[in-house]
Structure formats: structure tokens, C-alpha cells
Design an enzyme around this catalytic site. Structure first.
Site, mmCIF file in Angstrom:
data_model
loop_
_atom_site.group_PDB
_atom_site.id
_atom_site.type_symbol
_atom_site.label_atom_id
_atom_site.label_comp_id
_atom_site.label_asym_id
_atom_site.label_seq_id
_atom_site.Cartn_x
_atom_site.Cartn_y
_atom_site.Cartn_z
ATOM 1 N N GLN A 182 6.060 -15.039 70.066
ATOM 2 C CA GLN A 182 6.845 -13.869 70.474
ATOM 3 C C GLN A 182 6.385 -13.380 71.846
ATOM 4 O OE1 GLN A 182 5.700 -10.239 68.627
ATOM 5 N NE2 GLN A 182 7.763 -9.390 68.613
ATOM 6 N N GLY A 183 7.228 -13.553 72.840
ATOM 7 C CA GLY A 183 6.871 -13.103 74.185
ATOM 8 C C GLY A 183 7.508 -11.760 74.495
ATOM 9 N N TYR A 184 6.950 -10.714 73.989
ATOM 10 C CA TYR A 184 7.463 -9.362 74.237
ATOM 11 C C TYR A 184 6.513 -8.588 75.153
ATOM 12 C CZ TYR A 184 11.031 -9.522 70.450
ATOM 13 O OH TYR A 184 12.101 -9.794 69.648
ATOM 14 N N SER A 185 5.273 -8.338 74.678
ATOM 15 C CA SER A 185 4.365 -7.450 75.403
ATOM 16 C C SER A 185 3.974 -8.021 76.768
ATOM 17 C CB SER A 185 3.081 -7.239 74.601
ATOM 18 O OG SER A 185 3.379 -6.802 73.305
ATOM 19 N N SER A 233 0.606 -14.120 70.355
ATOM 20 C CA SER A 233 -0.066 -14.836 69.264
ATOM 21 C C SER A 233 0.464 -16.258 69.144
ATOM 22 C CB SER A 233 0.158 -14.118 67.939
ATOM 23 O OG SER A 233 -0.355 -12.809 67.995
ATOM 24 N N GLU A 245 16.042 -10.088 52.314
ATOM 25 C CA GLU A 245 15.333 -9.823 51.065
ATOM 26 C C GLU A 245 13.873 -10.246 51.107
ATOM 27 O OE1 GLU A 245 15.904 -13.458 47.937
ATOM 28 O OE2 GLU A 245 17.115 -11.669 47.681
HETATM 29 C C1 LIG Z 1 -3.577 -8.926 66.849
HETATM 30 C C2 LIG Z 1 -2.445 -8.668 67.778
HETATM 31 C C3 LIG Z 1 -1.418 -9.591 67.891
HETATM 32 C C4 LIG Z 1 -0.379 -9.369 68.773
HETATM 33 N N1 LIG Z 1 0.609 -10.324 68.884
HETATM 34 C C5 LIG Z 1 1.619 -10.140 69.765
HETATM 35 C C6 LIG Z 1 2.608 -11.147 69.960
HETATM 36 O O1 LIG Z 1 2.577 -12.200 69.314
HETATM 37 N N2 LIG Z 1 3.576 -10.935 70.860
HETATM 38 C C7 LIG Z 1 3.657 -9.775 71.569
HETATM 39 O O2 LIG Z 1 4.584 -9.627 72.341
HETATM 40 N N3 LIG Z 1 2.724 -8.807 71.440
HETATM 41 C C8 LIG Z 1 1.697 -8.966 70.563
HETATM 42 N N4 LIG Z 1 0.736 -7.994 70.421
HETATM 43 C C9 LIG Z 1 0.788 -6.817 71.285
HETATM 44 C C10 LIG Z 1 1.207 -5.533 70.569
HETATM 45 O O3 LIG Z 1 2.554 -5.554 70.243
HETATM 46 C C11 LIG Z 1 0.855 -4.362 71.508
HETATM 47 O O4 LIG Z 1 -0.543 -4.353 71.644
HETATM 48 C C12 LIG Z 1 1.321 -3.044 70.961
HETATM 49 O O5 LIG Z 1 2.721 -2.948 71.001
HETATM 50 C C13 LIG Z 1 0.714 -1.850 71.719
HETATM 51 O O6 LIG Z 1 0.886 -1.967 73.083
HETATM 52 P P1 LIG Z 1 -0.364 -1.804 74.078
HETATM 53 O O7 LIG Z 1 -1.392 -2.746 73.620
HETATM 54 O O8 LIG Z 1 0.139 -1.923 75.454
HETATM 55 O O9 LIG Z 1 -0.909 -0.367 73.822
HETATM 56 P P2 LIG Z 1 -0.433 0.974 74.552
HETATM 57 O O10 LIG Z 1 1.025 1.107 74.400
HETATM 58 O O11 LIG Z 1 -1.002 1.033 75.900
HETATM 59 O O12 LIG Z 1 -1.131 2.047 73.629
HETATM 60 C C14 LIG Z 1 -2.480 2.473 73.803
HETATM 61 C C15 LIG Z 1 -2.715 3.670 72.906
HETATM 62 O O13 LIG Z 1 -1.811 4.706 73.290
HETATM 63 C C16 LIG Z 1 -1.032 5.119 72.220
HETATM 64 N N5 LIG Z 1 0.336 5.433 72.635
HETATM 65 C C17 LIG Z 1 1.166 4.729 73.425
HETATM 66 N N6 LIG Z 1 2.357 5.299 73.514
HETATM 67 C C18 LIG Z 1 2.314 6.422 72.775
HETATM 68 C C19 LIG Z 1 3.235 7.446 72.446
HETATM 69 N N7 LIG Z 1 4.514 7.445 72.894
HETATM 70 N N8 LIG Z 1 2.814 8.422 71.639
HETATM 71 C C20 LIG Z 1 1.549 8.454 71.152
HETATM 72 N N9 LIG Z 1 0.641 7.521 71.417
HETATM 73 C C21 LIG Z 1 1.009 6.506 72.217
HETATM 74 C C22 LIG Z 1 -1.023 3.944 71.255
HETATM 75 O O14 LIG Z 1 -0.817 4.357 69.919
HETATM 76 C C23 LIG Z 1 -2.389 3.368 71.453
HETATM 77 O O15 LIG Z 1 -3.302 4.030 70.617
HETATM 78 C C24 LIG Z 1 -0.336 -8.195 69.555
HETATM 79 C C25 LIG Z 1 -1.364 -7.269 69.426
HETATM 80 C C26 LIG Z 1 -2.411 -7.491 68.559
HETATM 81 C C27 LIG Z 1 -3.508 -6.482 68.459
#
Ligand SMILES: Cc1cc2nc3c(=O)[nH]c(=O)nc-3n(C[C@H](O)[C@H](O)[C@H](O)COP(=O)(O)OP(=O)(O)OC[C@H]3O[C@@H](n4cnc5c(N)ncnc54)[C@H](O)[C@@H]3O)c2cc1C
Lengths: 361, 401
Positions: B125-128, B160, B243
Site C-alpha cells: 500500500q503506497g499511501y503515506s 509494509s 463480510e
Molecule cells: C507498523 C506500521 C505499518 C504501516 N504500513 C503502512 C503501509 O503499508 N502503507 C502506508 O501507506 N502507510 C503505512 N503506515 C503509515 C501509517 O499509515 C501512518 O504512520 C499513519 O497514518 C500516521 O501518519 P504519520 O506517521 O505521518 O503521523 P502524523 O500524522 O504525523 O501523527 C503524529 C501524531 O500526531 C497526531 N495527530 C495527527 N493529526 C492529528 C489530528 N488531526 N488530531 C489529533 N492528533 C493528530 C497523531 O495521532 C500522532 O500521534 C504504517 C505505519 C506503521 C506504524
């Protein structure tokens, strides 16, 4: 698989809610809280008229022939409304007579109890938080002497179900003499408590008292858990409502994420926990072997949740929350009552572990 | 209330058990390399019988069963008990297949779904992106149409299993002039090509399951877009009422709890068995309260799903419940393993669920991946409790949307 309420059960709750809305508008509850009466007699009578007090008693004896689940659903709504009624002790005494009484005792008491013509209560606690049947120490016999603490509506009750050594149970009619109840200044002014002193009072033992007292205790735990859930869900509602009306910094405080997250965390505590009292009541009715541990777990968990919910809700109300005038105090105090009565969460967690046979025993 | 499944479903359970008995046996999976072959053969048979891939039409390699959450739950329970494999794990089955079923072109379904169901196509999944996590829609990786191809430039992170993947499904910016959410498209991209460089990232556990992925002129055919240009955001949000979607998610919590009980059963506190220690017992019953609340509310969610009813607030709390329980259990486990928690995870003697240091750290991953706990709290507050949406940042949809 059906783990949800039936239409009849929903209607039962709606009926209680409707009555509570009619009979317990905020000023009435306030009056009960600040007044001298032990409970709201009009509300209590109407609840009994609706059949809410004899739901679990046999139909042939004036009850509705339903089960603990239905009784717990009523307890939940009473907790939600912080209802000033002596439901808990009355319902438990009825259950004990039904389970452990002689035919004569049942015929004599249950119809009047179901109709609310007599008020019953349970005299269980002894000093140092000894609420459990295993801890009762008053000696059984036809003449009863000794002291029971924290008896709900002890002064108003016509009939007391007294816990005795060996887990025995006996009925004492307060009009018979030898019974002196003195009020204690209780924290929850919607459910007053008395210290009851017996001096050579005439006691009528339940023949199967010792065999059923543990099960009656479990029912008591489930009803307190249900009350606690009702109270906790009301706290969440009060907090959400207040957050959407109180304005600071030019907006309602519900706009602040700190407040939103506080409320969200509360919802995560409260909402799933409803299932614990549903489950405990359901297994009490249908899978008795599971009942003791489920009742203990539900009581321990839900009473902690309720105390937490009430504290958070006071905090969300700010300075107003800290006043006597603010209604949230009804639930904070109800939470303290539910937590302590029949043993605190620590005790019931320890009992849960024991009942689940953990460790070498 | 009735916690039984009724005669029809119990008959179904008996049938599933019989199938498992004869086709999987009691011994669990054989060791590698035998294992993979054995599992895929078993999955093929289980799909043939209608036990797996129930929401996927037959023509795409599924078993196309009428939705029945109770049957689905029975299958999860019985397969779990027999330690038999469920559908191929990973983002392919969890996300790509449901998305394609909902929004894909016919040729895309025919081409991608059957091998994904069979485990032959693996997906990442290439999202983040480094600058776009919770605020995913601010992503910058861009794709341009050049002839009959998309050309992609940018960077994805925390991806991942990218190194194991055959394909990426990704969100990219294709309409740079459109408003934030309207400029995004959903693309499928072959992983093995010169324009893509994958660097493993070392995780907090010391392992490297996730990666950063650099796109420098990577290419994918023009028609490998799912939905229209600029619709990628909506496409990625389609959550099918599939489901398989774990209702309530208590299965995993229960499994962890069972591991904790096994650990506690053989651990000691000082001179006595840990399960005799009043403090440990108290802590464990505290966790048990949360666990049972999740399990029993799962019964309610199941009841309502089977009747096509909504469960409102309760539904929104599932992920927070689950990550809290995982955190509580693994913290307790740390207490039980005592000083062996001082050893690096690789030196821990335990395997599987009982790699407790990994669980301890992994429970943090759970609270971050797939919507952080704070984002979940926004969801509970806004969707569950009806509170106003998050501090309006320049008129954007809130996190909960
Ligand atoms: C084990 C693991 C596997 C993953 N696998 C994938 C993957 O396969 N593909 C992929 O695309 N991504 C993946 N991710 C990434 C994951 O989706 C992101 O880490 C997640 O969406 C959070 O984004 P960030 O890390 O940029 O944190 P940030 O968004 O920077 O958040 C940092 C902190 O700020 C808080 N925060 C941010 N915005 C708000 C808000 N509006 N209100 C309150 N608090 C807020 C958050 O809760 C967090 O505590 C993975 C992450 C992990 C840990």
C-alpha cells in the site's frame, strides 16, 4: 446468535423511561436529594404499579415471571435517571424469598412485595466492609441480636432480609419490635442508608437461605453493575450536552479537541461495557455455572467505569460542576454508592480470579 | 438473548469441522517449504466448499456466497481452532480486492483479482509520504500522463512488505491544480521496474517489514487507474460491507489473551506461581474486563450486522478498544517475563504470539497504523457522539471524513 434486546425488553425500558420523565423532572430529583424523605414515595408507588418491582417473581404470586435480565434493564434506567427509589434491596429480598423461602413465606410476602404494598430491604453489611455471605457473622436462630450497617431504607422497610453466619438468611418484620434503625448521613442522598440494631428480634429463617444466598448476592452484583452502566451512560450524555452548549473563546467547548478526545475516551470506556451487565444477567438466567464470575467481573468493571465517567463529567462542567447546584453530583455520588455497596472492585476482581480457578488455589 | 447459533448454523459448523478434520488435520501447518504448497492447496479446497473468499464472485476465483455474517464468524472460529489458514493475508485481499470489486474496470477485475485471491500477486500500500500521514490528502507524489502511460515521481514511506510485493496500489497527485482531495488518483503499479527504488527501514523492533519507496520516472499503463482521474480519494475510501471485515475485532484480542494466560500459567513471581500473586491477578482481571466487554459487544455487533442494522457509537470504538487491549496485555506480559525483557528481542526464547517484546512494541504500531488513536478519537467524537468536526483547517473535510 442474538445478543441484543428483544422488542418486549425495549418496550419495558421505554415504559420505565416514560414514567421517569413524568415523575422525575429535574426539580423533583433535586427535591428528593435535598429533602428529608428516604425516597420519592410517589415515584416508587408508580413503579410498583407498573410492575417493575415484581418482574422477576412468579406470575402466580403477582409477579411477571420474567428474569434477572429484565430486572437489570430496569436497574439500568433507574441508574440513568438517578432515581430516588429503594429498588435494589426490595428486588433482592423478593428474589431471596422466591429462591429460598418456604411455600408459606412465598405466599405471604411475594404478592404484596410485587405490588409494592410492603417495602423490603436487605440487611447484609457488617463493619469493615463485610458484605459477603461468607463474611456474615450474626448468629442464626429464632431470636436475632446484633448490628447491620448500611441498610438501604432500613427505617422505612416493613420487612428485612438479614444475612446470618453460614450464609443463612432470615426475615425480620420491623413492626414486631426489637428493631431500631438509625439513619447514617449517606453520600448518595437518593438512596439513604441506615444502621439497624436488632435486639432479640423475631427472625423467620428462609429454609434454603444458606443454599441461595450466594446466588442472591450475584444478582445484587448484576443489578449494581446495571445501575452503574445506566449512570455512566447518563454522565456521557450530560458531558456531551454541556460541551455543546457552554461557550468559551467564542465557540462551544465541544470544538476543542482536548474536550472531544476526553469525551471520545469516555465513550470508549462506557459504550462497550454495557455488554458486561447484559452478559452477566443473561448467564445468571441461562448458564448458572458462569454466573458468579461474570457477575463479579461486571460489578468490578462497571463500577470503576461509572466513577471515572462521573469524575470526567464533573470536570467537563468546570466550576459549575463543582457546585451543589449542578446535577452531575447526583451521579458522582451514585457512583460512589454503587462502587462500595456489596464490595468494591478490588474485592470482586480477586473473587473473579478465584472463581475462574486461576493459580494453585 | 440467545448466544447459540441455532440448528441451521450449528449444522454448518459441524460441516466445517468435518471438512477441517479431513482436509487440514490436527497437526497445524507443516514446516517450510512444504507449508506454502499445503496452504494454497487447502485454500483452494476451502474456497471450493464456500468457506473462503465468500464475497468474491466465482468468475474471479472466489466462492460467491450469499452474505451471512454468522457463517463467516463460524468459519473464523473453527479455522482458528484448527489453526487452519484463512484467506491469503495482506493488503491485497484486505484492500485491493474489495476496492476493485467496487470501483474497478471489468478487465482489471479479471486480470488482478484471481491471482490475488490465489496468493500469486502480492501487494503493498503506497499511501503515506514523509509529509502526509494522518493528513494523507496532502500527498505530493505526482503522476503525469505521457502517451499511454503514467510517469510517477515522488516518495512513499512506511510501506509494509514493499520488497515482497509484485504491485503497489497507490495514491498519487494527477491534477495539480485541483483542490487537495480532488487532485488525487488511485493507480496500480508494477513493483519490479527501474524507476522504483525500495529501501528497507529498520523498525523499532529491529525488523524491517516496512520501507521507503522512491519513484523516479516509474511507469504504469494508462488504464491501470482505478476509477476516474481525480477520484482516487473516494476510491480509497470505499469500504465495502465485506463480510470478511472483522466484526468487532475481538478474535485477535482473545488470541492474545490466551497467549498471556499460557505465559502467566508458567511464570513465577518470587517464590510463588504468578497466577497466585494478588497483584498480578488484579491486573489480569482488569484486562479481562476490557477483553470481555469487547468480546460481548462483538456479539451485539454480529447480531445487528446479521439483521442489517447499524450499531452506531459502538462500531466507532472498535479500533481503540483493540489497541488498548493489545497494549495492556503486552505490558502485563513484560511484567511476567521479568528480566528476560532486558534481552534484545532476537534473544527471546518465545515464538509466535509469545514474542512478547515484539507484541509490546507491535501494539504501538497498531495504535499508529491504519489511523492513529487520535484520529480514531476524532472519529468517535464526530461520527459517534455528533460533536463538531475538528478545528476547521481552511475548510477541509475533517479527519473523520
Ligand atoms: C507498523 C506500521 C505499518 C504501516 N504500513 C503502512 C503501509 O503499508 N502503507 C502506508 O501507506 N502507510 C503505512 N503506515 C503509515 C501509517 O499509515 C501512518 O504512520 C499513519 O497514518 C500516521 O501518519 P504519520 O506517521 O505521518 O503521523 P502524523 O500524522 O504525523 O501523527 C503524529 C501524531 O500526531 C497526531 N495527530 C495527527 N493529526 C492529528 C489530528 N488531526 N488530531 C489529533 N492528533 C493528530 C497523531 O495521532 C500522532 O500521534 C504504517 C505505519 C506503521 C506504524
Amino acid at each position: 446468535m442474538n445478543f441484543d434486546l428483544s422488542e418486549e425488553q425495549r418496550l419495558l425500558q421505554d415504559g420505565v423511561d416514560r414514567l421517569l420523565r413524568e415523575e422525575l423532572p429535574a426539580p423533583r430529583l433535586r427535591e428528593a436529594f435535598d429533602g428529608d424523605a428516604a425516597f420519592d414515595a410517589t415515584l416508587w408507588n408508580r413503579l410498583c404499579e407498573q410492575g417493575a418491582c415484581g418482574l422477576h417473581l412468579p406470575e402466580a404470586l403477582g409477579g411477571a415471571g420474567l428474569e434477572l435480565l429484565e430486572l437489570a434493564l430496569v436497574a439500568e434506567r433507574l441508574g440513568y435517571a438517578a432515581a430516588p427509589v429503594p429498588f435494589w434491596g426490595h428486588a433482592l429480598a423478593g428474589l431471596a424469598i422466591d429462591l429460598g423461602g418456604s411455600e408459606a413465606q412465598k405466599r405471604r410476602w411475594l404478592p404484596r412485595l410485587a405490588a409494592g404494598d410492603v417495602l423490603t430491604s436487605v440487611a447484609w453489611a457488617e463493619t469493615d466492609s463485610r458484605w459477603q455471605p461468607e463474611q456474615w457473622s450474626l448468629p442464626p436462630g429464632p431470636s436475632l441480636s446484633g448490628v447491620k450497617e448500611f441498610v438501604p431504607a432500613g427505617r422505612e422497610a416493613d420487612l428485612l432480609l438479614v444475612g446470618l453466619a453460614g450464609g443463612e438468611l432470615a426475615l425480620v418484620e420491623t413492626a414486631d419490635g426489637g428493631v431500631a434503625a438509625e439513619p447514617v448521613e449517606a453520600i448518595d442522598r437518593t438512596r439513604r442508608l441506615d444502621r439497624v440494631r436488632f435486639e432479640a428480634a423475631r427472625a423467620d429463617p428462609l429454609p434454603a437461605g444458606a443454599a441461595v444466598s450466594s446466588r442472591v448476592r450475584d444478582a445484587g452484583l448484576v443489578l449494581l453493575a446495571a445501575d452503574a452502566f445506566g449512570g455512566a451512560s447518563r454522565c456521557l450524555e450530560l458531558a456531551v450536552d454541556y460541551a455543546q452548549t457552554r461557550e468559551q473563546f467564542g465557540v462551544t467547548i465541544a470544538h476543542f479537541q482536548a474536550v472531544k478526545h476526553q469525551l471520545a475516551n469516555l465513550a470508549v470506556e462506557v459504550e462497550p461495557a454495557r455488554s458486561l451487565f447484559w452478559y452477566a444477567a443473561h448467564v445468571f438466567d441461562r448458564r448458572p455455572a458462569e454466573a458468579p464470575a461474570s457477575a463479579a467481573l461486571a460489578k468490578a468493571h462497571l463500577c470503576d467505569v461509572f466513577v471515572h465517567a462521573a469524575r470526567e463529567t464533573v470536570e467537563v462542567h468546570g466550576g459549575f460542576g463543582y457546585t451543589w447546584e449542578c446535577d452531575v453530583q447526583f451521579w458522582l455520588k451514585r457512583a460512589v454508592f454503587d462502587r462500595a455497596v456489596l464490595g468494591d472492585p478490588d474485592l470482586h476482581r480477586a473473587r473473579t480470579a478465584e472463581l475462574l480457578d486461576w493459580g494453585s488455589g | 438473548m440467545d448466544l447459540g447459533y441455532g440448528p441451521e448454523h450449528e449444522a454448518f459448523r459441524a460441516e466445517v469441522r468435518e471438512f477441517l478434520e479431513s482436509e487440514w488435520g490436527r497437526d497445524g501447518a507443516p514446516a517450510e517449504p512444504e507449508r506454502e504448497r499445503r496452504e494454497s492447496e487447502f485454500r483452494r479446497k476451502a474456497t471450493g466448499r464456500g468457506y473462503l473468499n465468500r464475497g468474491v464472485p466465482r468468475r474471479y476465483g472466489g466462492s460467491e456466497q450469499t452474505p451471512d455474517v454468522l457463517r463467516a464468524q463460524i468459519i473464523r472460529e473453527e479455522f482458528g481452532r484448527a489453526r487452519a489458514p484463512l484467506e491469503v493475508p495482506g493488503a491485497g485481499m484486505m484492500m485491493v480486492v474489495p476496492t476493485l470489486l467496487e470501483c474497478g474496470a471489468e478487465w482489471q477485475k479479471e486480470h488482478f483479482i484471481p491471482p490475488t485471491v490465489a496468493g500469486e500477486y502480492r501487494w503493498a500500500q503506497g499511501y503515506s509520504e514523509p509529509g502526509a500521514g494522518s493528513d494523507l490528502a496532502s500527498l505530493k507524489t505526482r503522476a503525469e500522463r505521457v502517451g499511454d502511460e503514467w510517469t510517477i515521481h515522488g516518495q512513499k514511506i512506511w510501506t509494509s512488505y514493499a520488497r515482497e510485493a509484485d504491485y503497489f496500489f497507490m495514491l498519487v497527485r494527477t491534477e495539480p491544480d485541483a483542490p487537495k482531495h480532488a487532485g488525487i488518483s488511485y493507480l496500480l503499479v508494477p513493483a519490479d521496474q527501474p524507476g522504483i527504488e525500495i529501501q528497507p527501514l529498520k523498525q523499532i523492533t529491529g525488523e524491517s517489514q516496512f520501507n521507503q519507496v522512491f519513484f523516479d520516472g516509474a511507469r504504469t499503463p494508462a488504464d491501470w487507474i482505478v476509477g476516474e482521474r481525480g477520484q482516487g480519494w473516494q476510491v480509497s475510501r470505499t469500504t465495502l460491507r465485506h463480510e470478511r471485515g472483522h466484526i468487532g475485532g475481538a478474535d485477535r484480542s482473545l488470541q492474545l489473551w490466551n497467549s498471556l494466560m499460557r505465559l502467566a500459567g508458567r511464570s513465577r513471581c518470587g517464590d510463588s506461581p504468578a497466577l497466585d500473586d494478588p497483584r498480578i491477578r488484579d491486573l489480569m482481571v482488569q484486562v479481562l474486563g476490557y477483553l470481555r466487554a469487547q468480546e460481548y459487544s462483538g456479539f451485539t455487533l454480529l447480531t445487528r450486522a446479521a439483521r442489517g442494522q447499524e450499531a452506531g457509537l459502538l462500531e466507532t470504538t472498535s479500533k481503540l478498544q483493540y489497541s488498548r487491549i493489545a497494549a495492556l496485555i503486552s505490558k502485563l506480559a513484560l511484567q511476567l517475563i521479568g528480566d528476560s525483557s532486558l534481552l534484545a528481542p532476537g534473544l527471546q526464547p518465545e515464538r509466535g504470539d509469545e514474542r512478547w517484546l515484539n507484541q509490546f512494541m507491535g501494539s504501538l504500531g497498531m495504535a499508529i497504523a491504519g489511523g492513529t488513536s487520535n484520529i480514531q478519537r476524532n472519529l468517535v467524537a464526530e461520527r459517534g457522539l455528533g460533536l463538531p468536526r475538528d478545528a476547521p483547517v481552511r475548510g477541509e473535510p475533517s479527519a473523520a471524513e
